[in-house]
Scaffold this motif. Sequence first.
Motif, mmCIF file in Angstrom:
data_model
loop_
_atom_site.group_PDB
_atom_site.id
_atom_site.type_symbol
_atom_site.label_atom_id
_atom_site.label_comp_id
_atom_site.label_asym_id
_atom_site.label_seq_id
_atom_site.Cartn_x
_atom_site.Cartn_y
_atom_site.Cartn_z
ATOM 1 N N GLY A 1 -1.981 -5.854 0.617
ATOM 2 C CA GLY A 1 -2.928 -6.509 -0.261
ATOM 3 C C GLY A 1 -3.205 -5.692 -1.513
ATOM 4 O O GLY A 1 -2.906 -4.494 -1.581
ATOM 5 N N THR A 2 -3.811 -6.340 -2.494
ATOM 6 C CA THR A 2 -4.104 -5.678 -3.768
ATOM 7 C C THR A 2 -5.065 -4.517 -3.590
ATOM 8 O O THR A 2 -4.910 -3.461 -4.219
ATOM 9 C CB THR A 2 -4.697 -6.694 -4.760
ATOM 10 N N ASP A 3 -6.093 -4.685 -2.746
ATOM 11 C CA ASP A 3 -7.095 -3.628 -2.559
ATOM 12 C C ASP A 3 -6.454 -2.347 -2.042
ATOM 13 O O ASP A 3 -6.750 -1.246 -2.531
ATOM 14 C CB ASP A 3 -8.183 -4.093 -1.580
ATOM 15 N N LYS A 4 -5.587 -2.473 -1.048
ATOM 16 C CA LYS A 4 -4.931 -1.284 -0.482
ATOM 17 C C LYS A 4 -3.974 -0.665 -1.491
ATOM 18 O O LYS A 4 -3.872 0.565 -1.595
ATOM 19 C CB LYS A 4 -4.214 -1.649 0.816
ATOM 20 N N ALA A 5 -3.274 -1.492 -2.249
ATOM 21 C CA ALA A 5 -2.352 -0.968 -3.255
ATOM 22 C C ALA A 5 -3.105 -0.181 -4.319
ATOM 23 O O ALA A 5 -2.681 0.912 -4.724
ATOM 24 C CB ALA A 5 -1.565 -2.114 -3.892
ATOM 25 N N CYS A 6 -4.254 -0.698 -4.776
ATOM 26 C CA CYS A 6 -5.051 0.003 -5.782
ATOM 27 C C CYS A 6 -5.565 1.330 -5.240
ATOM 28 O O CYS A 6 -5.571 2.339 -5.956
ATOM 29 C CB CYS A 6 -6.229 -0.872 -6.228
ATOM 30 N N LYS A 7 -5.964 1.334 -3.983
ATOM 31 C CA LYS A 7 -6.470 2.571 -3.385
ATOM 32 C C LYS A 7 -5.368 3.623 -3.307
ATOM 33 O O LYS A 7 -5.590 4.810 -3.581
ATOM 34 C CB LYS A 7 -7.035 2.278 -1.997
ATOM 35 N N ILE A 8 -4.160 3.198 -2.934
ATOM 36 C CA ILE A 8 -3.024 4.123 -2.851
ATOM 37 C C ILE A 8 -2.685 4.682 -4.233
ATOM 38 O O ILE A 8 -2.464 5.877 -4.394
ATOM 39 C CB ILE A 8 -1.799 3.404 -2.233
ATOM 40 N N MET B 1 13.047 -4.907 0.639
ATOM 41 C CA MET B 1 12.108 -3.877 1.084
ATOM 42 C C MET B 1 10.701 -4.237 0.623
ATOM 43 O O MET B 1 10.472 -4.515 -0.548
ATOM 44 C CB MET B 1 12.513 -2.510 0.505
ATOM 45 N N GLY B 2 9.750 -4.255 1.544
ATOM 46 C CA GLY B 2 8.376 -4.553 1.202
ATOM 47 C C GLY B 2 7.658 -3.333 0.668
ATOM 48 O O GLY B 2 8.159 -2.204 0.721
ATOM 49 N N SER B 3 6.447 -3.548 0.132
ATOM 50 C CA SER B 3 5.703 -2.435 -0.470
ATOM 51 C C SER B 3 5.299 -1.397 0.571
ATOM 52 O O SER B 3 5.213 -0.202 0.254
ATOM 53 C CB SER B 3 4.471 -2.969 -1.196
ATOM 54 N N THR B 4 5.073 -1.829 1.813
ATOM 55 C CA THR B 4 4.734 -0.862 2.860
ATOM 56 C C THR B 4 5.912 0.062 3.148
ATOM 57 O O THR B 4 5.740 1.269 3.360
ATOM 58 C CB THR B 4 4.313 -1.587 4.147
ATOM 59 N N GLU B 5 7.118 -0.485 3.129
ATOM 60 C CA GLU B 5 8.317 0.342 3.310
ATOM 61 C C GLU B 5 8.465 1.328 2.153
ATOM 62 O O GLU B 5 8.879 2.478 2.353
ATOM 63 C CB GLU B 5 9.553 -0.558 3.400
ATOM 64 N N ARG B 6 8.110 0.884 0.950
ATOM 65 C CA ARG B 6 8.204 1.792 -0.193
ATOM 66 C C ARG B 6 7.180 2.920 -0.076
ATOM 67 O O ARG B 6 7.447 4.054 -0.516
ATOM 68 C CB ARG B 6 8.025 1.005 -1.503
ATOM 69 N N VAL B 7 6.025 2.633 0.508
ATOM 70 C CA VAL B 7 5.049 3.703 0.752
ATOM 71 C C VAL B 7 5.642 4.742 1.691
ATOM 72 O O VAL B 7 5.512 5.957 1.472
ATOM 73 C CB VAL B 7 3.739 3.132 1.347
ATOM 74 N N ARG B 8 6.321 4.304 2.739
ATOM 75 C CA ARG B 8 6.951 5.236 3.688
ATOM 76 C C ARG B 8 8.001 6.088 2.972
ATOM 77 O O ARG B 8 8.131 7.291 3.227
ATOM 78 C CB ARG B 8 7.571 4.474 4.860
ATOM 79 N N GLU B 9 8.764 5.465 2.073
ATOM 80 C CA GLU B 9 9.775 6.208 1.318
ATOM 81 C C GLU B 9 9.120 7.255 0.427
ATOM 82 O O GLU B 9 9.601 8.392 0.321
ATOM 83 C CB GLU B 9 10.606 5.233 0.464
ATOM 84 N N TYR B 10 8.007 6.888 -0.213
ATOM 85 C CA TYR B 10 7.279 7.834 -1.056
ATOM 86 C C TYR B 10 6.735 9.000 -0.243
ATOM 87 O O TYR B 10 6.840 10.161 -0.654
ATOM 88 C CB TYR B 10 6.134 7.107 -1.761
ATOM 89 N N ASN C 1 4.408 -2.023 9.796
ATOM 90 C CA ASN C 1 5.057 -3.289 9.424
ATOM 91 C C ASN C 1 5.855 -3.096 8.137
ATOM 92 O O ASN C 1 5.760 -2.069 7.469
ATOM 93 C CB ASN C 1 4.007 -4.399 9.239
ATOM 94 N N SER C 2 6.615 -4.103 7.783
ATOM 95 C CA SER C 2 7.490 -4.010 6.603
ATOM 96 C C SER C 2 7.136 -5.046 5.551
ATOM 97 O O SER C 2 7.950 -5.377 4.698
ATOM 98 C CB SER C 2 8.956 -4.212 7.032
ATOM 99 N N SER C 3 5.913 -5.564 5.606
ATOM 100 C CA SER C 3 5.519 -6.610 4.660
ATOM 101 C C SER C 3 4.840 -6.002 3.444
ATOM 102 O O SER C 3 4.639 -4.793 3.349
ATOM 103 C CB SER C 3 4.566 -7.597 5.346
ATOM 104 N N ASN C 4 4.481 -6.862 2.511
ATOM 105 C CA ASN C 4 3.749 -6.417 1.336
ATOM 106 C C ASN C 4 2.268 -6.263 1.670
ATOM 107 O O ASN C 4 1.730 -6.994 2.494
ATOM 108 C CB ASN C 4 3.914 -7.410 0.177
#
Length: 227
Positions: free
Chosen positions: A39-46, A1-10, A34-37
Amino acid sequence: MGSTERVREYLDYKGITKYKFCNDLGFSNKFLDNSSNMGTDKACKILHYYPDLSSEWLLTGNGPMIKEENTSVMVMNSDRKTVDSLHANQEIPLYDLEAVAGLRELFSSGEPQRILDTIKIPNLPKCDGAISVTGDSMYPLLKSGDIILYKETEFENIFFGEMYLLSVKLNDWEEYITVKYVQKSDQGQDYVKLVSQNSHHQPKDIHVSKISALALIKASIRINTMM
């Protein structure tokens, strides 16, 4: 599971719609398709926008989705070439801003009766004090009730683009205390532009003579739950 999928789960867990998520953070509506990981910038913003979300779980899938800690501490990052030295042990006074006439008085006095408590966090840059934030001008980076830790400074030592606690004189007897990004103004060297994180607050150019007190924000503390 990629980080984008984990965002959907959250989002499903929190009951947040994909439209609201993308709209609040300014992401494309196709960001979650998409189901990929990411970038760092988007992850930090989330992670800044949703402070209860575990960074380890988001990035790796390990551990619990929701933070187990009750309090989160964020040291403000800087792109400056200079790096502040870290202090292993320091006790930072938490001041009652309502007990003083203004920020300048607080900086100049620092009397013990205005101290509510002390904060001790290892390996922080040198801080002169801490106060609680009010208002939503820096939301979601800061929200009302968060505690900011600051280092007093003078305008001559300002780093443009950084976040500052400052006092702006409205007239001879009234001042406005706020937290803003301080940027260069198009109106010349005698002015600065105060910019909010919250897009609903418009930037404002002010004359530097109206700034009566100034402090660089070094870190912030957020209580995620009182349970």
